[in-house]
Design an enzyme around this catalytic site. Structure first.
Site, PDB file in Angstrom:
ATOM      1  N   ASP A  46     -18.694 -40.426  35.512  1.00 12.77           N
ATOM      2  CA  ASP A  46     -18.600 -38.972  35.718  1.00 12.77           C
ATOM      3  C   ASP A  46     -19.807 -38.331  36.415  1.00 12.77           C
ATOM      4  O   ASP A  46     -20.945 -38.635  36.065  1.00 12.77           O
ATOM      5  CB  ASP A  46     -18.486 -38.248  34.371  1.00 12.77           C
ATOM      6  CG  ASP A  46     -17.554 -38.913  33.393  1.00 12.77           C
ATOM      7  OD1 ASP A  46     -16.879 -39.869  33.762  1.00 12.77           O
ATOM      8  OD2 ASP A  46     -17.515 -38.468  32.234  1.00 12.77           O
ATOM      9  N   GLN A  62     -23.098 -40.377  35.331  1.00  8.10           N
ATOM     10  CA  GLN A  62     -23.098 -41.439  34.322  1.00  8.10           C
ATOM     11  C   GLN A  62     -23.394 -42.755  35.032  1.00  8.10           C
ATOM     12  O   GLN A  62     -22.705 -43.115  35.998  1.00  8.10           O
ATOM     13  CB  GLN A  62     -21.726 -41.505  33.637  1.00  8.10           C
ATOM     14  CG  GLN A  62     -21.442 -40.332  32.727  1.00  8.10           C
ATOM     15  CD  GLN A  62     -22.219 -40.438  31.435  1.00  8.10           C
ATOM     16  OE1 GLN A  62     -21.871 -41.202  30.562  1.00  8.10           O
ATOM     17  NE2 GLN A  62     -23.298 -39.667  31.313  1.00  8.10           N
ATOM     18  N   SER A 106     -21.618 -37.593  28.985  1.00 11.09           N
ATOM     19  CA  SER A 106     -21.462 -36.539  29.990  1.00 11.09           C
ATOM     20  C   SER A 106     -21.869 -35.164  29.498  1.00 11.09           C
ATOM     21  O   SER A 106     -21.778 -34.847  28.313  1.00 11.09           O
ATOM     22  CB  SER A 106     -20.019 -36.499  30.478  1.00 11.09           C
ATOM     23  OG  SER A 106     -19.849 -37.554  31.377  1.00 11.09           O
ATOM     24  N   GLU A 229     -10.804 -35.098  27.531  1.00  3.99           N
ATOM     25  CA  GLU A 229     -12.204 -35.309  27.900  1.00  3.99           C
ATOM     26  C   GLU A 229     -12.628 -34.319  28.987  1.00  3.99           C
ATOM     27  O   GLU A 229     -11.799 -33.755  29.700  1.00  3.99           O
ATOM     28  CB  GLU A 229     -12.398 -36.743  28.444  1.00  3.99           C
ATOM     29  CG  GLU A 229     -12.193 -37.829  27.410  1.00  3.99           C
ATOM     30  CD  GLU A 229     -12.655 -39.212  27.890  1.00  3.99           C
ATOM     31  OE1 GLU A 229     -12.306 -39.589  29.022  1.00  3.99           O
ATOM     32  OE2 GLU A 229     -13.369 -39.893  27.146  1.00  3.99           O
TER      33      GLU A 229
HETATM   34  C1  FRU Z   1     -15.172 -39.754  30.797  1.00  2.20           C
HETATM   35  C2  FRU Z   1     -16.084 -40.175  29.667  1.00  2.20           C
HETATM   36  C3  FRU Z   1     -16.636 -38.981  28.919  1.00  2.20           C
HETATM   37  C4  FRU Z   1     -17.898 -39.532  28.328  1.00  2.20           C
HETATM   38  C5  FRU Z   1     -18.381 -40.439  29.422  1.00  2.20           C
HETATM   39  C6  FRU Z   1     -19.114 -41.663  28.955  1.00  2.20           C
HETATM   40  O1  FRU Z   1     -15.073 -40.703  31.802  1.00  2.20           O
HETATM   41  O2  FRU Z   1     -15.407 -41.047  28.794  1.00  2.20           O
HETATM   42  O3  FRU Z   1     -15.756 -38.424  27.978  1.00  2.20           O
HETATM   43  O4  FRU Z   1     -18.834 -38.528  28.026  1.00  2.20           O
HETATM   44  O5  FRU Z   1     -17.240 -40.826  30.147  1.00  2.20           O
HETATM   45  O6  FRU Z   1     -19.587 -42.401  30.037  1.00  2.20           O
END
Ligand code: FRU
Length: 482
Positions: A46, A62, A106, A229
């Site tokens: 993300d 991420q 995230s 999410e």
């Molecule tokens: C979405 C997610 C978020 C989380 C992050 C972890 O792709 O699963 O919900 O914060 O990725 O990398």
């Protein structure tokens, strides 16, 4: 790096010194992207903390630099002033505290008074018992606040909320804070799964960005997926929009075909009365391709609402061929958002035109005979009329329009992925962005978009069918890294 161990900046720096060969290997890979941000090594998902601060755009994401399969998450960091020249910065946030020991998950940025306020989820997994199901127990999601006055140096991590502050009927899955201001209050949205596995968004309210009180929840009457999410609540052209990513939704005709969804609701939210009305129980799809998830939007200093997404998806049902080369995933191009008649309109940022080189124009008669392209190009097709067509984009990837159904077929270049479709009353124009291993196809001025990775290497476009119009093809140059 070990899977469930903290990573401190020093650990990363030592690892970085020892892994020059790994970087060289990824740098030499032919499938790396020319004009999409990708990880230097390893895994990216993300976009996080998007903002423009004192002219400079900050794009955090991420990031697992250590391997291409996405284990422990850091925040990687790119900066740019013009979306063409980029600087790869040192990673910004590390999972180095008890509060975020198993991932700096995230989160987002909120800029006010010369300060960037970041809110993110500190992910913690518990291993002290063997009966955790990691849904109702065994996982801690801390909402953490960090500030910066330059985008590079950060204050101490401050816990603003954890499970004692979340409603009692929730599971352990609560994450991905995003903040907006309305009147005198700040509102924070968080993605959530309740104890009955109903997906929703929790809304919190604060007057000082530190003390947050539970305010409300946004969800559909009937359960629409078990977890939502990456929520993003924002105003766009006079409407309030909620973009979020529901998981566990069954396909419905051409809709919701991917393993997880990225959707958009319009809603009426009277913040004073705290009443919410969704405009539909079935949200629209933000993108129709195979690789689009967890987008985030922000307002830049010109007042543009810009979206960047993850060009990938969690739990994908295929093996991405780039894993062999030591990396995986990328971010989408930045897109300008507008609303048109209650629908989301996405267009590549104007800045992307700076990548254009060598324009060639054809009519569809010439396109019928086939035109040469590289793999890295933009094609703008404008239809005078089109009742039926089959456009080969590259390799055996086709986009066909028949009986009102527009279908992207990946042929043999999808690495196992097949087809995605959308119903359209008419097809008026296409803007196709091809990169070495990706496609972003903007349909009817961006009312629909297909984003996907693609893995062929035989370029060339050709059209068949009852369709007339013109096409301009531009070779594109790549991003420039400082
Ligand atoms: C979405 C997610 C978020 C989380 C992050 C972890 O792709 O699963 O919900 O914060 O990725 O990398």
């Amino acid at each position: 790096m070990k899977k469930y161990e903290k990573v401190r900046r020093e650990d990363y720096e030592a690892w970085y010194r020892d892994n020059r060969d790994y970087r060289e290997r990824v740098r030499a890979d032919e499938s790396r992207l020319a004009y999409h941000l990708m990880p230097e090594t390893g895994w990216l998902n993300d976009p996080n903390g998007l903002c423009q601060f004192q002219g400079l755009y900050h794009i955090y994401y991420q990031y697992t630099p250590f391997e291409p399969t996405g284990e422990i998450k850091l925040w990687g960091h790119y900066t740019t002033r013009d979306f063409i020249h980029y600087k790869q910065e040192e990673p910004a946030l590390f999972p180095d505290q008890d509060l975020d020991a198993h991932g700096v998950y995230s989160g987002s940025a909120y800029v006010e008074d010369k300060t960037i306020h970041y809110f993110y989820t500190g992910n913690v997994k518990l291993f002290d018992r063997d009966d955790y199901d990691y849904i109702m127990s065994g996982r801690v999601s801390n909402t953490i606040h960090v500030t910066s006055r330059d985008g590079y140096h950060f204050s101490a991590k401050e816990l603003v909320m954890n499970h004692k502050d979340y409603p009692a009927d929730m599971s352990c899955h609560i994450r991905d804070p995003k903040v907006l201001k309305k009147g005198e209050y700040y509102y924070m949205v968080l993605g959530a799964r309740d104890a009955l596995s109903k997906g929703m968004v929790l809304v919190y309210r604060s007057m000082d960005l530190t003390n947050w009180e539970y305010f409300n929840r946004i969800t559909t009457e009937q359960t629409f997926g078990y977890m939502w999410e990456c929520p993003d609540l924002f105003c766009l052209d006079g409407r309030l929009c909620l973009v979020c990513c529901p998981q566990g939704v069954e396909p419905m005709g051409t809709e919701y075909q991917n393993v997880h969804q990225c959707t958009v609701f319009c809603l009426d939210y009277d913040f004073r009365e705290n009443t919410i009305r969704l405009n539909s129980q079935f949200p629209g799809m933000v993108d129709r391709g195979f690789d689009f998830y967890a987008p985030q939007t922000f307002l830049d200093e010109q007042g543009r609402r810009i979206l960047i997404g993850w060009m990938g998806i969690p739990d994908a049902e295929y093996t991405n061929p780039t894993v062999k080369a030591g990396w995986q995933h990328a971010l989408t191009m930045p897109r300008l958002l507008h609303m048109r008649e209650g629908r989301l309109l996405q267009q590549p940022l104007e800045e992307m035109k700076e990548l254009r080189r060598d324009r060639r124009d054809y009519d569809f008669w010439e396109l019928g005979k086939g035109v040469e392209t590289g793999l890295v190009f933009e094609a703008c097709l404008s239809m005078e009329s089109c009742s039926d067509m089959c456009l080969t984009i590259r390799d055996d990837v086709t986009l066909s329009y028949e009986d009102g159904l527009l279908t992207l077929d990946m042929g043999t270049s999808g690495s196992g992925r097949t087809r995605r479709s959308v119903l359209l009353e008419q097809l008026t124009d296409l803007r196709i962005f091809s990169d070495t291993t990706s496609l972003e196809i903007f349909v009817n001025e961006g009312l629909e978009v297909f984003t996907t990775r693609v893995y062929g290497d035989r370029p060339g476009m050709r059209i068949k069918g009852k369709c007339c119009g013109t096409v301009s093809v531009y070779e594109l140059s790549g991003f420039i890294y400082e």
